[in-house]
Write a protein that holds these residues in place. Sequence first.
Motif, mmCIF file in Angstrom:
data_model
loop_
_atom_site.group_PDB
_atom_site.id
_atom_site.type_symbol
_atom_site.label_atom_id
_atom_site.label_comp_id
_atom_site.label_asym_id
_atom_site.label_seq_id
_atom_site.Cartn_x
_atom_site.Cartn_y
_atom_site.Cartn_z
ATOM 1 N N SER A 1 0.825 -1.221 0.000
ATOM 2 C CA SER A 1 0.000 0.000 0.000
ATOM 3 C C SER A 1 0.855 1.265 0.000
ATOM 4 O O SER A 1 0.325 2.365 -0.166
ATOM 5 C CB SER A 1 -0.917 0.014 1.233
ATOM 6 N N LEU A 2 2.171 1.130 0.147
ATOM 7 C CA LEU A 2 3.047 2.289 0.258
ATOM 8 C C LEU A 2 3.539 2.772 -1.103
ATOM 9 O O LEU A 2 3.764 1.977 -2.015
ATOM 10 C CB LEU A 2 4.265 1.951 1.121
ATOM 11 N N SER A 3 3.747 4.067 -1.190
ATOM 12 C CA SER A 3 4.401 4.639 -2.366
ATOM 13 C C SER A 3 5.892 4.318 -2.277
ATOM 14 O O SER A 3 6.383 3.878 -1.232
ATOM 15 C CB SER A 3 4.205 6.160 -2.389
ATOM 16 N N SER A 4 6.631 4.562 -3.341
ATOM 17 C CA SER A 4 8.072 4.276 -3.307
ATOM 18 C C SER A 4 8.778 5.138 -2.261
ATOM 19 O O SER A 4 9.690 4.664 -1.576
ATOM 20 C CB SER A 4 8.698 4.464 -4.688
ATOM 21 N N LYS A 5 8.367 6.375 -2.084
ATOM 22 C CA LYS A 5 8.969 7.244 -1.069
ATOM 23 C C LYS A 5 8.652 6.730 0.341
ATOM 24 O O LYS A 5 9.511 6.734 1.225
ATOM 25 C CB LYS A 5 8.462 8.672 -1.239
ATOM 26 N N GLN A 6 7.425 6.283 0.550
ATOM 27 C CA GLN A 6 7.048 5.720 1.850
ATOM 28 C C GLN A 6 7.827 4.433 2.130
ATOM 29 O O GLN A 6 8.274 4.212 3.262
ATOM 30 C CB GLN A 6 5.547 5.441 1.905
ATOM 31 N N LYS A 7 8.006 3.588 1.117
ATOM 32 C CA LYS A 7 8.778 2.360 1.295
ATOM 33 C C LYS A 7 10.209 2.683 1.699
ATOM 34 O O LYS A 7 10.779 2.034 2.571
ATOM 35 C CB LYS A 7 8.771 1.503 0.024
ATOM 36 N N TRP A 8 10.801 3.694 1.061
ATOM 37 C CA TRP A 8 12.163 4.088 1.402
ATOM 38 C C TRP A 8 12.234 4.545 2.867
ATOM 39 O O TRP A 8 13.126 4.135 3.609
ATOM 40 C CB TRP A 8 12.639 5.207 0.475
ATOM 41 N N THR A 9 11.279 5.360 3.280
ATOM 42 C CA THR A 9 11.236 5.837 4.663
ATOM 43 C C THR A 9 11.051 4.680 5.629
ATOM 44 O O THR A 9 11.716 4.595 6.656
ATOM 45 C CB THR A 9 10.093 6.865 4.845
ATOM 46 N N PHE A 10 10.165 3.772 5.289
ATOM 47 C CA PHE A 10 9.917 2.593 6.121
ATOM 48 C C PHE A 10 11.186 1.754 6.255
ATOM 49 O O PHE A 10 11.600 1.405 7.364
ATOM 50 C CB PHE A 10 8.778 1.771 5.504
ATOM 51 N N GLN A 11 11.821 1.435 5.150
ATOM 52 C CA GLN A 11 13.029 0.617 5.175
ATOM 53 C C GLN A 11 14.152 1.300 5.959
ATOM 54 O O GLN A 11 14.850 0.651 6.731
ATOM 55 C CB GLN A 11 13.491 0.305 3.754
ATOM 56 N N LYS A 12 14.297 2.595 5.769
ATOM 57 C CA LYS A 12 15.355 3.342 6.450
ATOM 58 C C LYS A 12 15.150 3.336 7.962
ATOM 59 O O LYS A 12 16.090 3.169 8.726
ATOM 60 C CB LYS A 12 15.383 4.782 5.941
ATOM 61 N N ASN A 13 13.927 3.504 8.403
ATOM 62 C CA ASN A 13 13.648 3.624 9.834
ATOM 63 C C ASN A 13 13.418 2.302 10.541
ATOM 64 O O ASN A 13 13.824 2.133 11.688
ATOM 65 C CB ASN A 13 12.452 4.553 10.051
ATOM 66 N N VAL A 14 12.772 1.369 9.898
ATOM 67 C CA VAL A 14 12.497 0.074 10.525
ATOM 68 C C VAL A 14 13.684 -0.869 10.332
ATOM 69 O O VAL A 14 13.999 -1.664 11.216
ATOM 70 C CB VAL A 14 11.196 -0.537 9.961
ATOM 71 N N GLY A 15 14.368 -0.758 9.220
ATOM 72 C CA GLY A 15 15.469 -1.656 8.900
ATOM 73 C C GLY A 15 16.563 -1.703 9.936
ATOM 74 O O GLY A 15 17.186 -2.750 10.147
ATOM 75 N N GLU A 16 16.807 -0.611 10.610
ATOM 76 C CA GLU A 16 17.880 -0.598 11.607
ATOM 77 C C GLU A 16 17.575 -1.480 12.820
ATOM 78 O O GLU A 16 18.470 -1.814 13.584
ATOM 79 C CB GLU A 16 18.187 0.824 12.062
ATOM 80 N N TYR A 17 16.325 -1.876 12.998
ATOM 81 C CA TYR A 17 15.920 -2.715 14.128
ATOM 82 C C TYR A 17 15.836 -4.193 13.763
ATOM 83 O O TYR A 17 15.474 -5.015 14.588
ATOM 84 C CB TYR A 17 14.573 -2.248 14.688
ATOM 85 N N ILE A 18 16.151 -4.518 12.525
ATOM 86 C CA ILE A 18 16.010 -5.889 12.057
ATOM 87 C C ILE A 18 17.368 -6.572 12.016
ATOM 88 O O ILE A 18 18.317 -6.054 11.446
ATOM 89 C CB ILE A 18 15.335 -5.921 10.674
ATOM 90 N N THR A 19 17.436 -7.723 12.654
ATOM 91 C CA THR A 19 18.623 -8.566 12.639
ATOM 92 C C THR A 19 18.221 -9.865 11.971
ATOM 93 O O THR A 19 17.443 -10.636 12.520
ATOM 94 C CB THR A 19 19.108 -8.850 14.080
#
Length: 98
Positions: free
Chosen positions: A44-62
Motif C-alpha cells: 500500500s506504500l508509495s516508493s517514497k514511503q517504502k524508502w522511509t519505512f526501510q530506512k527507519n524500521v530496517g535498523e531494528y532488524i537482525t
Amino acid sequence: MGFNYSMEEDNDYNDFLQSLIDNGHLEGAAEGITKKVIVEGIDSLSSKQKWTFQKNVGEYITVECTRGGCDIPWSEMYEAYDNGGMCNWCAHMDTKDD
C-alpha cells in the motif's frame, strides 16, 4: 537489506512493528507509515514511503543471529535488537556462559 518485507501477513511481523511503535522507536512519518503497513501491508506504500519505512524500521532488524548464525524469527526480532543481535536461545546460552 536482507529480509523479506512480504512477511507483513505474518502476525509476528506485525507484532514486531507494533513493538517498535509502542516502545517509542519510531516517530513522525516513520510511525505513521509503519501503522499503515500493519493495517494495509507494504504494497500500500508509495516508493517514497517504502524508502522511509526501510530506512527507519530496517535498523531494528537482525536477520541472522550474531552468535549462532541461525535466522531470527519475527517473534524474536525485537528482543534481538536489545540483546546484541542474538536469537533468544543464543542469548540464553550466552548468559549461561558467564
